[in-house]
Write an enzyme that holds these catalytic residues in place. Structure first.
Site, short mmCIF file in Angstrom:
data_model
loop_
_atom_site.label_atom_id
_atom_site.label_comp_id
_atom_site.label_asym_id
_atom_site.label_seq_id
_atom_site.Cartn_x
_atom_site.Cartn_y
_atom_site.Cartn_z
N TYR B 287 0.86 -1.19 0.00
CA TYR B 287 0.00 0.00 0.00
C TYR B 287 0.89 1.24 0.00
CZ TYR B 287 -3.32 3.52 1.60
OH TYR B 287 -4.09 4.64 1.72
N TYR B 338 -6.36 4.02 -7.05
CA TYR B 338 -6.36 4.02 -5.59
C TYR B 338 -7.76 3.62 -5.11
CZ TYR B 338 -5.96 5.74 -0.77
OH TYR B 338 -5.95 5.86 0.59
#
Lengths: 162, 387
Positions: B287, B338
């Site tokens: 991430y 995202y």
């Protein structure tokens, strides 16, 4: 320059001011650098909070610090990310460690009448600073807030910052 | 956990730049969740649990009903900040299925940043309280500012240069050029263009920042007994971990172990539970809200020391074709989209199935790490081989 020197607000007048609480009132209104110390275990903690993170007690004293500090970290912000900052970029954000409380980290801005530094090299990690204050009325209560800010200081320091 | 569950289905909506999706967050969630159910060859009524993370705009009862799902037997949300909870949500689903509270739990995330507000901006009018009172009034308001400070300090302490950040961005864009789903597909990035791009908050350039996106994705965690009968090869869940070290949640950079990513304990838990070492991992999805966050995560979780991380990521070390640690093989938050990082979990499953557009040959162990960002952080480890 003394610790109670007053400096104009670094960020725009309509940029948010902190909500004042019992725990943070001293930090934001005392007019000198003031930290929270637990009445039970005597540990200083920052930011101030409702409970002590060391012993979980919930009564505190508020103690004055010297106002001398060292730049621990710095960024220069170039992208506004909010319309209220559009005319203010680039601006700096620093983290300062008070010389008499080196485990405490305080977020602020380096301010100065003739040096609004826009290059990251102008504010270096390890540079000595001195606390100054922005006085601004609380928009809800009218109480005078004193936001701790920092000026680059010419004194010699030997405290290395890694 | 080891042997009790597997990921059996994955689903995605189309991914868009923020504000470009013609569908609502609920509609995109429906697309992703039903695609995952179909991918798993499950019936709609076989799905009996739901997990998400972040202060999602829907509550589970509403969303579950809007999606036309059956009797609900398990519902939970990972508790913590932002995208750090992506793997935690999968771990919660794993725990629920392992405990027998549900048999097929869908983990989803759906964002419409056009409607919800772009995550990169501040735009709040309430006076900041709690820890934010010590950040926002000084301009440490947008996520990029807080992350820039953490990354700057990490780089300063460990002697890391801008080239290491560039290497993360370049690997992300390299993989996105092979992934037609990626928002940055067809937009290759060079090192020169990286360095020439504008500063957002030093040391972060434009290309160091994740995208702002609209989209949804979902994975289904099923009990091991069903896996052999389902259509897709199971991605066995070897281990999950959620955590941080003591004092990791203190406010405004006063957390202990600053400037770490606070996820060393996640690594220790993960490797111990799975019974493997970091060097056994074939492919990893991190991430990366910002490039430098990945440098911190790589060292925190145990791939190398912080002083070694620049060499670890340099050159083609993160590339799918022969890299030391193939990284974000769909393009990740930076160059695919995202979806709060959960699309990285979908890619981790594809690597196990052998269906990535940047497939690591022979990948057997596939890692998803969600952190550092706002702790607690999380990670899950998938295996192609039944434990």
């Amino acid at each position: 320059m003394s610790q109670d020197a007053v400096t104009p607000r670094y960020l725009p007048a309509d940029w948010p001011l902190p909500e004042i609480t019992a725990a943070n009132r001293a930090f934001f209104t005392a007019g000198r650098l003031t930290l929270q110390r637990c009445r039970s275990c005597a540990q200083v903690q920052h930011p101030p909070h409702d409970i002590c993170h060391h012993c979980q007690a919930d009564t505190f004293d508020y103690v004055a610090a010297s106002g001398l500090g060292t730049i621990d970290n710095v960024t220069i912000v170039h992208h506004a990310g909010d319309p209220r900052l559009a005319d203010r970029v680039p601006y700096n954000v620093v983290i300062v460690t008070p010389d008499d409380h080196p485990d405490v980290r305080i977020v602020g801005n380096v301010v100065g009448a003739d040096t609004v530094p826009v290059e990251i090299g102008a504010i270096e990690i390890g540079a000595p600073v001195r606390c100054v204050f922005t006085e601004v009325p609380d928009p809800d209560t009218g109480e005078t807030l004193t936001l701790p800010q920092w000026e680059l200081d010419q004194r010699d320091v030997a405290r290395p910052v890694s | 956990m080891l042997g009790s569950t597997a990921v059996t289905g994955i689903g995605e909506s189309r991914y868009y730049r923020a504000g470009r999706s013609p569908q609502s967050a609920a509609a995109m969630a429906a697309t992703a969740v039903h695609a995952a159910i179909a991918d798993a060859s499950l019936a709609v009524d076989d799905v009996d649990g739901i997990v998400t993370y972040h202060p999602d705009q829907h509550d589970s009862a509403q969303l579950w009903s809007w999606l036309g799902l059956g009797e609900l037997r398990f519902s939970a949300k990972a508790w913590g900040g932002g995208g750090n909870s992506g793997a935690s949500a999968v771990q919660i689903a794993d725990a629920a299925v392992t405990a027998g509270y549900a048999r097929n739990v869908v983990v989803f995330r759906s964002l419409h940043q056009g409607a919800e507000g772009r995550y990169g901006r501040y735009n709040q009018t309430a006076r900041p309280a709690r820890g934010d009172a010590f950040l926002v009034p000084f301009g440490a308001a947008m996520p990029v500012v807080k992350n820039a400070l953490l990354i700057k300090k990490f780089m300063h302490r460990h002697g890391i240069t801008q080239e290491a950040l560039a290497d993360i961005a370049l690997a992300s864009y390299f993989h996105a050029q092979r992934n037609p789903r990626a928002v940055m597909y067809g937009k290759p990035l060079t090192r020169e263009a990286y360095h020439a791009s504008r500063w957002i908050a030093e040391p972060l350039h434009l290309y160091d920042c994740c995208q702002e996106s609209d989209g949804a994705c979902a994975v289904i965690v099923s009990s091991a007994d069903q896996a052999p009968d389902l259509r897709q090869p199971p991605a066995w869940l070897l281990a999950g971990a959620t955590g941080m070290h003591a004092g990791g949640g203190l406010w405004a950079f006063n957390d202990t172990d600053y400037p770490s990513g606070r996820l060393a304990p996640v690594g220790r838990q993960l490797w111990e539970r799975a019974g493997i070492r970091p060097t056994d991992v074939d492919v990893a999805q991190f991430y990366e809200n910002f490039t430098g966050s990945t440098l911190i995560a790589i060292s925190d979780i145990g791939f190398c020391g912080p002083g070694e991380v620049e060499a670890f990521v340099s050159g083609k070390n993160l590339h799918f074709d022969g890299g030391v640690l193939p990284f974000n093989t769909s393009g990740g938050n930076i160059a695919e989209a995202y979806i709060h990082g959960l699309q990285l979990m979908v890619e981790a499953v594809r690597q196990i199935r052998g269906t990535s557009t940047s497939q690591v040959p022979g990948a057997r162990l596939s890692l998803f790490v969600a952190g550092p960002g706002t702790p607690p952080s999380s990670a899950v480890l998938l295996s192609a081989d039944a434990p």
